[in-house]
Motif scaffolding. Structure first.
Motif, short mmCIF file in Angstrom:
data_model
loop_
_atom_site.label_atom_id
_atom_site.label_comp_id
_atom_site.label_asym_id
_atom_site.label_seq_id
_atom_site.Cartn_x
_atom_site.Cartn_y
_atom_site.Cartn_z
N ALA A 169 0.85 -1.28 0.12
CA ALA A 169 0.04 0.10 0.15
C ALA A 169 1.00 1.23 -0.23
O ALA A 169 2.06 1.11 -0.63
N VAL A 208 -10.27 -1.91 -3.16
CA VAL A 208 -9.38 -1.42 -1.95
C VAL A 208 -10.18 -2.18 -0.63
O VAL A 208 -11.02 -1.15 0.08
N ARG A 220 -5.80 -3.90 -4.13
CA ARG A 220 -4.64 -3.02 -3.23
C ARG A 220 -4.97 -3.52 -1.79
O ARG A 220 -5.90 -3.12 -1.01
N GLY A 247 -11.82 1.84 1.96
CA GLY A 247 -11.04 0.80 2.53
C GLY A 247 -10.61 0.97 3.99
O GLY A 247 -11.49 1.37 4.79
#
Length: 298
Positions: free
Chosen positions: A104, A134, A160, A191
């Motif tokens: 990340a 995400v 991700r 996220g």
């Protein structure tokens, strides 16, 4: 609780067992975690060594041959280092794959700037047709990965993953999910930013909406929530990455937008992910301070 990386490797290994077209392409990262899957499926778990560009090119070739490739590495190696291959061997060739990153924005802060990629989603935005997913909790990873593999016939996805996590998993929905209703601004938390948003704005009369699918962006959902025309966007990557899609969604009405995320000025310090969140104003206190100032509540 498992972490996102473990949830991903377990889910991808199970997909290899279930689907004879699924394949995983690695560049050393997480090779140990896929060792058992590689022993079962040596022709569909490929480790090309520390050659991320080759990893993406091999994945593109597998896609041209009709397989469903999942390519995996740290975000700066997968997206930035191999971007030309992502652009040409996937985008230009019209092939479809899943890119699954770890690291990340600053999860691997102890590794220095080489292991940080807050620009990754902004870079992926330059390529048409990519979904961006995400997750905010390890419990959301399997569903998002399976969904991405299921649609490989029509498009590619960027998944991700992060070491940062919300306290609990949320039901997976393609659009914005209202977590808390209020009468003021709409705060879109992407996220793992959901918990810092909820903690920081616990006393504010705002609507909090959660997103795990950020591309395509749920413009219709935002319009239905943003009656006040005031929106705060909190993303775990480069600040302003989604400002364009938010503004496009609200182009027909007056609106105000505050974009919070990782700052553009490089912080030349190591530290922990929590340190970097604080330095970028993405901890609960920083989010509260920025939003209160934006809403003129201080």
């Amino acid at each position: 609780m498992s972490d996102m990386r473990t949830a991903f490797t377990e889910a991808a290994s199970l997909l290899l067992d279930e689907d004879p077209l699924a394949a995983v392409v690695l560049a050393e990262i997480s090779a140990d975690a896929f060792a058992k899957a590689a022993a079962r499926h040596p022709d569909r778990v490929l480790n090309v060594g520390i050659r991320e560009q080759l990893m993406v090119s091999v994945g593109g070739g597998l896609a041209l041959a009709g397989l469903k490739p999942i390519m995996h590495s740290y975000a700066p190696f997968l997206v930035e280092r191999a971007f030309e291959q992502v652009k040409l061997d996937l985008g230009h060739q019209g092939t479809h794959a899943v890119l699954a990153s770890i690291g990340a924005s600053y999860d691997a802060a102890r590794g220095g700037r080489t292991h940080q990629a807050p620009e990754d989603v902004a870079l992926m935005d330059t390529l048409p047709g990519f979904s961006v997913l995400v997750p905010g909790h390890p419990g959301e990873v399997t569903g998002l990965l399976r969904g991405a593999v299921d649609v490989l016939g029509s498009g590619s996805s960027y998944l991700r993953l992060s070491t940062e996590s919300n306290r609990e998993a949320r039901p997976l929905r393609p659009g914005l999910q209202v977590v808390r209703s209020g009468h003021g601004a709409v705060v879109v938390a992407v996220g793992p930013m959901l918990d810092p948003v909820l903690d920081g704005l616990a006393e504010e009369d705002v609507t909090v909406a959660y997103a795990t699918t950020v591309r395509p962006f749920d413009g219709a959902g935002l319009r239905s929530l943003a009656a006040s025309g005031t929106v705060v966007l909190v993303e775990p990557y480069l600040a302003g990455t989604s400002a364009g899609v938010v503004s496009a969604a609200l182009a027909a009405r007056p609106h105000r937008l505050l974009s919070l995320g990782v700052g553009r000025d490089e912080i030349r310090r190591y530290g922990t992910p929590a340190d970097h969140a604080r330095w970028h104003g993405l901890d609960a206190a920083g989010i509260r301070r920025s939003v209160r100032q934006f809403l003129s509540l201080t």
